[in-house]
Design a protein around this motif. Structure first.
Motif, mmCIF file in Angstrom:
data_model
loop_
_atom_site.group_PDB
_atom_site.id
_atom_site.type_symbol
_atom_site.label_atom_id
_atom_site.label_comp_id
_atom_site.label_asym_id
_atom_site.label_seq_id
_atom_site.Cartn_x
_atom_site.Cartn_y
_atom_site.Cartn_z
ATOM 1 N N ALA A 62 9.562 -8.510 -3.031
ATOM 2 C CA ALA A 62 9.099 -9.781 -2.455
ATOM 3 C C ALA A 62 7.588 -9.749 -2.263
ATOM 4 C CB ALA A 62 9.802 -10.031 -1.118
ATOM 5 N N THR A 63 7.090 -8.628 -1.749
ATOM 6 C CA THR A 63 5.643 -8.477 -1.573
ATOM 7 C C THR A 63 4.926 -8.478 -2.914
ATOM 8 O OG1 THR A 63 6.074 -7.168 0.428
ATOM 9 C CG2 THR A 63 3.869 -7.023 -0.542
ATOM 10 N N SER A 64 5.539 -7.835 -3.903
ATOM 11 C CA SER A 64 4.927 -7.806 -5.234
ATOM 12 C C SER A 64 4.815 -9.200 -5.830
ATOM 13 C CB SER A 64 5.747 -6.898 -6.156
ATOM 14 O OG SER A 64 5.626 -5.547 -5.770
ATOM 15 N N PHE A 65 5.847 -10.023 -5.671
ATOM 16 C CA PHE A 65 5.781 -11.388 -6.198
ATOM 17 C C PHE A 65 4.674 -12.179 -5.506
ATOM 18 C CE2 PHE A 65 9.881 -10.807 -8.308
ATOM 19 C CZ PHE A 65 9.713 -11.598 -9.439
ATOM 20 N N LEU A 66 4.532 -11.993 -4.198
ATOM 21 C CA LEU A 66 3.464 -12.705 -3.487
ATOM 22 C C LEU A 66 2.095 -12.271 -4.001
ATOM 23 C CD1 LEU A 66 4.817 -12.625 0.190
ATOM 24 C CD2 LEU A 66 4.809 -14.566 -1.385
ATOM 25 N N MET A 67 1.912 -10.954 -4.180
ATOM 26 C CA MET A 67 0.608 -10.461 -4.640
ATOM 27 C C MET A 67 0.347 -10.805 -6.101
ATOM 28 S SD MET A 67 0.133 -6.756 -2.753
ATOM 29 C CE MET A 67 1.567 -6.017 -3.554
ATOM 30 N N ALA A 68 1.432 -10.988 -6.880
ATOM 31 C CA ALA A 68 1.250 -11.313 -8.298
ATOM 32 C C ALA A 68 0.836 -12.754 -8.521
ATOM 33 C CB ALA A 68 2.541 -11.026 -9.067
ATOM 34 N N ALA A 69 1.043 -13.618 -7.536
ATOM 35 C CA ALA A 69 0.574 -14.998 -7.669
ATOM 36 C C ALA A 69 -0.938 -14.969 -7.862
ATOM 37 C CB ALA A 69 0.945 -15.799 -6.427
ATOM 38 N N PRO A 70 -1.452 -15.580 -8.914
ATOM 39 C CA PRO A 70 -2.888 -15.470 -9.209
ATOM 40 C C PRO A 70 -3.805 -15.780 -8.037
ATOM 41 C CG PRO A 70 -1.752 -16.460 -11.061
ATOM 42 C CD PRO A 70 -0.725 -16.315 -9.964
ATOM 43 N N VAL A 71 -3.443 -16.751 -7.201
ATOM 44 C CA VAL A 71 -4.304 -17.094 -6.081
ATOM 45 C C VAL A 71 -4.396 -15.937 -5.085
ATOM 46 C CG1 VAL A 71 -2.395 -18.185 -4.801
ATOM 47 C CG2 VAL A 71 -4.771 -18.835 -4.314
ATOM 48 N N VAL A 72 -3.304 -15.240 -4.862
ATOM 49 C CA VAL A 72 -3.320 -14.083 -3.963
ATOM 50 C C VAL A 72 -3.949 -12.882 -4.666
ATOM 51 C CG1 VAL A 72 -1.895 -12.546 -2.553
ATOM 52 C CG2 VAL A 72 -1.274 -14.956 -2.783
ATOM 53 N N ARG A 74 -6.317 -12.800 -6.887
ATOM 54 C CA ARG A 74 -7.781 -12.881 -6.880
ATOM 55 C C ARG A 74 -8.334 -12.655 -5.471
ATOM 56 N NH1 ARG A 74 -9.420 -14.646 -11.771
ATOM 57 N NH2 ARG A 74 -7.918 -15.827 -13.044
ATOM 58 N N LEU A 75 -7.590 -13.106 -4.462
ATOM 59 C CA LEU A 75 -8.024 -12.892 -3.092
ATOM 60 C C LEU A 75 -8.070 -11.400 -2.748
ATOM 61 C CD1 LEU A 75 -8.752 -14.001 -0.285
ATOM 62 C CD2 LEU A 75 -6.281 -14.124 0.200
ATOM 63 N N ILE A 76 -7.045 -10.663 -3.180
ATOM 64 C CA ILE A 76 -7.008 -9.215 -2.943
ATOM 65 C C ILE A 76 -8.201 -8.541 -3.607
ATOM 66 C CG2 ILE A 76 -5.728 -7.087 -3.446
ATOM 67 C CD1 ILE A 76 -3.155 -8.735 -3.160
ATOM 68 N N ASP A 77 -8.481 -8.915 -4.834
ATOM 69 C CA ASP A 77 -9.600 -8.310 -5.562
ATOM 70 C C ASP A 77 -10.931 -8.597 -4.864
ATOM 71 O OD1 ASP A 77 -7.721 -7.452 -7.304
ATOM 72 O OD2 ASP A 77 -8.345 -8.702 -8.996
ATOM 73 N N ARG A 78 -11.086 -9.842 -4.366
ATOM 74 C CA ARG A 78 -12.342 -10.193 -3.702
ATOM 75 C C ARG A 78 -12.516 -9.428 -2.391
ATOM 76 N NH1 ARG A 78 -11.065 -15.516 -5.307
ATOM 77 N NH2 ARG A 78 -10.323 -16.002 -3.210
ATOM 78 N N VAL A 79 -11.434 -9.316 -1.648
ATOM 79 C CA VAL A 79 -11.518 -8.616 -0.365
ATOM 80 C C VAL A 79 -11.797 -7.130 -0.572
ATOM 81 C CG1 VAL A 79 -10.191 -7.912 1.670
ATOM 82 C CG2 VAL A 79 -10.065 -10.274 0.853
ATOM 83 N N ALA A 80 -11.139 -6.527 -1.574
ATOM 84 C CA ALA A 80 -11.300 -5.088 -1.824
ATOM 85 C C ALA A 80 -12.525 -4.768 -2.683
ATOM 86 C CB ALA A 80 -10.050 -4.545 -2.506
ATOM 87 N N HIS A 81 -13.101 -5.793 -3.322
ATOM 88 C CA HIS A 81 -14.238 -5.585 -4.234
ATOM 89 C C HIS A 81 -13.869 -4.627 -5.371
ATOM 90 C CE1 HIS A 81 -16.779 -7.720 -1.406
ATOM 91 N NE2 HIS A 81 -16.389 -6.894 -0.440
ATOM 92 N N LEU A 85 -7.252 -4.706 -8.771
ATOM 93 C CA LEU A 85 -6.549 -3.817 -7.847
ATOM 94 C C LEU A 85 -5.155 -4.351 -7.530
ATOM 95 C CD1 LEU A 85 -6.494 -1.391 -5.892
ATOM 96 C CD2 LEU A 85 -7.486 -2.920 -4.149
ATOM 97 N N ALA A 86 -5.017 -5.661 -7.513
ATOM 98 C CA ALA A 86 -3.717 -6.256 -7.199
ATOM 99 C C ALA A 86 -2.643 -5.813 -8.183
ATOM 100 C CB ALA A 86 -3.822 -7.778 -7.177
ATOM 101 N N THR A 87 -3.020 -5.562 -9.448
ATOM 102 C CA THR A 87 -2.041 -5.082 -10.419
ATOM 103 C C THR A 87 -1.428 -3.763 -9.961
ATOM 104 O OG1 THR A 87 -3.017 -6.191 -12.333
ATOM 105 C CG2 THR A 87 -1.723 -4.208 -12.761
ATOM 106 N N LEU A 88 -2.264 -2.842 -9.515
ATOM 107 C CA LEU A 88 -1.750 -1.566 -9.012
ATOM 108 C C LEU A 88 -0.819 -1.786 -7.826
ATOM 109 C CD1 LEU A 88 -1.719 1.535 -8.884
ATOM 110 C CD2 LEU A 88 -3.756 1.396 -7.420
#
Length: 426
Positions: A62-72, A74-81, A85-88
């Motif tokens: 369930a968490t993976s599906f949420l993170m796989a949504a492109p909007v989330v 890209r947000l993860i990548d921006r926050v982590a710089h 990273l979201a793919t991992l």
């Protein structure tokens, strides 16, 4: 830019609309998390290793599906710089699902080997050793995947939908992807095999349907693995035209499989909830009858009808309490039960060809109504030696609720009315 990354950028797939992926992935992730929360709640009421593993098996993807949504994503990548990273994180979440399902397959007790109502069994030394062995593999696998991802330096371009085919030519990333897909495929086949075996030994019902849905979902999700592996291999050797397997067909299989698996876990629980709510409301007429006879039986006054219709939580506790209060009321009313009504009910039940359960419900329904009528008329209680024994007081706890529901539904039935009328006939 180094040669591998220049090649990666050059081979990036054409832009794909992200809106449908956002909608589907977020919807599936939210629905699965809702089911996971229900499983956690059930685990808190009845702590067991099995329920906890089930909750983890649902929450991880369930968490993976949420993170796989492109909007989330890209947000993860921006926050982590850190690009992609979201793919991992997504793939580690699915790997967590793989670990949970492998353990689940080990501790799910076959119906023929259960002791009582025990569904999960991790007590044997052999099972515990196998669980430790499997978890040790995943404990090594997760950091290995992270190391391969880091070694591939796949931070650019950011590819929420085309990462696999974009970076398939980078050796470290290719190893990362193949490792992830291989473990995922093993887990899907393992849990699918176990579920099909269990379903074949279960009687027809929601539990059997739910387990079959999990098996069918696992088989369906294998299509995701096949599509991804094919697309990755084609991209690695420079064969074009197969990116759609990774960006369209694979996600479609994954979404369909996730929906089936989530429905499989939620179906039996939803059916049990609906049954508890149905029983709770079905007992209301019988509860009203005994409450009218002695208001001291209940902890609180009857809830309003509209409040009862909206009851969604704590249904097991409410139904159990209502059943106990009805039982107390039945014992309180026993001295006023008309023996002639009991005898009439037995004769009518025999004439109607009722089975034992229905016969007992008819006798109790008619007897309790006669007792309340006697109380309303101010009649004195019968001596103990003349009191009629109503059936069902010694019912097994598993059968007691079903018995009381049958009594409640028969309170105003034609056979009950006939039993009361027969007793009133001179």
């Amino acid at each position: 830019m180094s040669e591998p990354y220049a090649a990666a950028v050059a081979s990036a797939a054409p832009a794909v609309s992200e809106a449908p992926f956002n909608a589907v992935y977020l919807a599936i992730g939210a629905a699965a998390w809702a089911v996971a929360c229900l499983k956690v709640r059930a685990w808190r009421r009845d702590p067991s290793a099995g329920l906890l593993v089930v909750a983890l098996a649902i929450a991880s993807p369930a968490t993976s599906f949420l993170m796989a949504a492109p909007v989330v994503y890209r947000l993860i990548d921006r926050v982590a710089h850190v690009g992609n990273l979201a793919t991992l994180l997504v793939y580690l979440g699915i790997t967590g699902f793989s670990a949970a399902t492998v353990v689940l397959a080990l501790i799910w007790t076959p119906p023929g080997e259960r002791s009582g109502d025990r569904i999960w069994d991790a007590s044997s030394a052999v099972t515990r050793r196998r669980i430790r062995q499997r978890l040790a593999v995943f404990a090594v696998l997760a950091p290995l995947m992270a190391a391969l991802f880091a070694a591939g330096r796949a931070g650019s371009p950011e590819t929420p939908l085309t990462f696999d085919t974009t970076f398939a030519t980078v050796p470290a990333i290719a190893c990362f992807l193949v490792l992830y897909q291989g473990v995922f495929a093993f887990a899907l086949v393992d849990i699918g095999r176990v579920c099909l075996g269990h379903a074949a030994r279960l009687p027809d019902g929601w539990l059997r349907r739910g387990i079959r849905l999990i098996a069918y979902g696992s088989v369906t999700a294998c299509g995701y693995v096949l599509c991804k592996i094919t697309a990755i291999a084609a991209a690695a050797v420079g064969t074009g035209g197969l990116d759609w397997l990774s960006t369209a067909a694979g996600p479609a299989f994954a979404a369909a499989g996730a929906l089936l698996i989530t429905a499989g876990f939620a179906g039996p629980a939803g059916a049990a909830w609906a049954r508890r709510r149905r029983d709770y409301r079905a007992l209301r007429p019988l509860w009203d009858l005994v409450y009218r006879a002695d208001r001291r039986l209940a902890l609180e006054a009857p809830p309003a009808r509209w409040t009862e219709r909206l009851a969604l939580r704590d249904l097991e506790w409410r139904t159990t309490r209502r059943g106990l209060e009805i039982r107390d009321g039945q014992l309180t009313l026993r001295p006023w039960v008309d023996p002639a009504v009991v005898d009439g009910g037995l004769r009518i039940a025999a004439r109607a060809g009722l089975d034992e359960a229905e016969r007992a419900a008819l006798v109790v329904a008619a007897g309790l109504r006669s007792a309340v009528a006697a109380l309303d008329a101010g009649r004195p209680p019968l001596p103990r030696e003349e009191q009629a024994a109503l059936p069902g007081l010694d019912a097994d706890p598993a059968e007691e609720r079903a018995h009381l529901v049958r009594v409640a539904r028969g309170l105003d039935g034609p056979l009950t009315e006939e039993a009361l009328a027969t007793a009133r006939t001179p």
